[in-house]
Motif scaffolding. Sequence first.
Motif, PDB file in Angstrom:
ATOM      1  N   ASP A  89     -38.360 -15.689  21.757  1.00 27.81           N
ATOM      2  CA  ASP A  89     -37.307 -15.323  21.329  1.00 27.81           C
ATOM      3  C   ASP A  89     -37.031 -13.863  21.520  1.00 27.81           C
ATOM      4  O   ASP A  89     -37.697 -13.207  20.854  1.00 27.81           O
ATOM      5  N   GLN A 112     -37.757 -22.291  16.408  1.00 28.64           N
ATOM      6  CA  GLN A 112     -37.576 -21.045  17.129  1.00 28.64           C
ATOM      7  C   GLN A 112     -38.340 -21.167  18.497  1.00 28.64           C
ATOM      8  O   GLN A 112     -39.655 -21.681  18.479  1.00 28.64           O
ATOM      9  N   ALA A 125     -33.522 -20.463  15.767  1.00 26.83           N
ATOM     10  CA  ALA A 125     -33.561 -19.155  15.624  1.00 26.83           C
ATOM     11  C   ALA A 125     -32.833 -18.379  14.431  1.00 26.83           C
ATOM     12  O   ALA A 125     -31.962 -17.366  14.914  1.00 26.83           O
ATOM     13  N   SER A 127     -28.812 -19.318  15.093  1.00 26.46           N
ATOM     14  CA  SER A 127     -28.948 -17.606  15.083  1.00 26.46           C
ATOM     15  C   SER A 127     -28.261 -17.321  13.608  1.00 26.46           C
ATOM     16  O   SER A 127     -28.554 -17.714  12.558  1.00 26.46           O
ATOM     17  N   GLY A 178     -36.334 -19.220  24.784  1.00 28.63           N
ATOM     18  CA  GLY A 178     -35.851 -18.235  24.077  1.00 28.63           C
ATOM     19  C   GLY A 178     -35.158 -18.419  22.886  1.00 28.63           C
ATOM     20  O   GLY A 178     -35.316 -19.140  21.813  1.00 28.63           O
ATOM     21  N   HIS A 179     -33.948 -17.660  22.783  1.00 26.91           N
ATOM     22  CA  HIS A 179     -33.035 -17.684  21.589  1.00 26.91           C
ATOM     23  C   HIS A 179     -32.323 -18.848  21.397  1.00 26.91           C
ATOM     24  O   HIS A 179     -31.696 -18.952  20.308  1.00 26.91           O
TER      25      HIS A 179
END
Length: 228
Positions: free
Chosen positions: A180, A176, A104, A80, A207-208
């Motif tokens: 997400d 990713q 991500a 992230s 997901g993220h």
Amino acid sequence: MVFLHEGLGSVAMWRDFPAQLCEAAGLRGLVYSRPGYGRSTPRRTEEKWAPDFMHRQAREVLPALLRDLGVARPWLFGHSDGGSIALLHAAAFPDAVSGAVVLAPHILVEDVSIASIARARAAYVETDLPQRLARYHEDADSAFFGWNDVWLSPAFRGWNITAELRTIRCPLLAIQGLDDEYGTLEQIRGIARAVPQADLLELPRCGHSPHKDQPRAVIDAVTRLVAG
């Protein structure tokens, strides 16, 4: 391999994933909490992060840490916000990085990102999220509002690092999840357009946090990248 955590992450929140990955890839690992997170020095209450906060981490804080610890040409593993920091560091110091893996990452601000971050703020105010985060941060308010305030600030809406990525020369893997909630696949597909050698991994049922949702797929892909 240097692990760069997400916008609400810390050393403890990685749990045992760095050890698993480093064992599989045959690398030593370095995990640290950025200032304001984990057991690092909390952000001052009056301190507001500027839109360039990830640039500063990539160009000032991370280089100083690596220099002081005597770490040369590491692999970077960023999640992230940490993925964005990894990209910015690899772009600013193209000869100082052996390779980078970003999960991500953010290269631009999308409406879906802002909507999810706004929901996180509501959860922090209305639920027991502060108590849960306090297990991982010396000062949960410092960690949460440092990240949340800057992402929701009008000045941050134009943040975009796509053009800066073109100087990245190291091997690069961008991962990713298809589910997400903090960004669309444009985040990693934009990386591929700017960095021709980048490999992409788009994961279903994820997901993220691909390293939590699909740890085996992530470890296998990183191990192949490191092996060359």
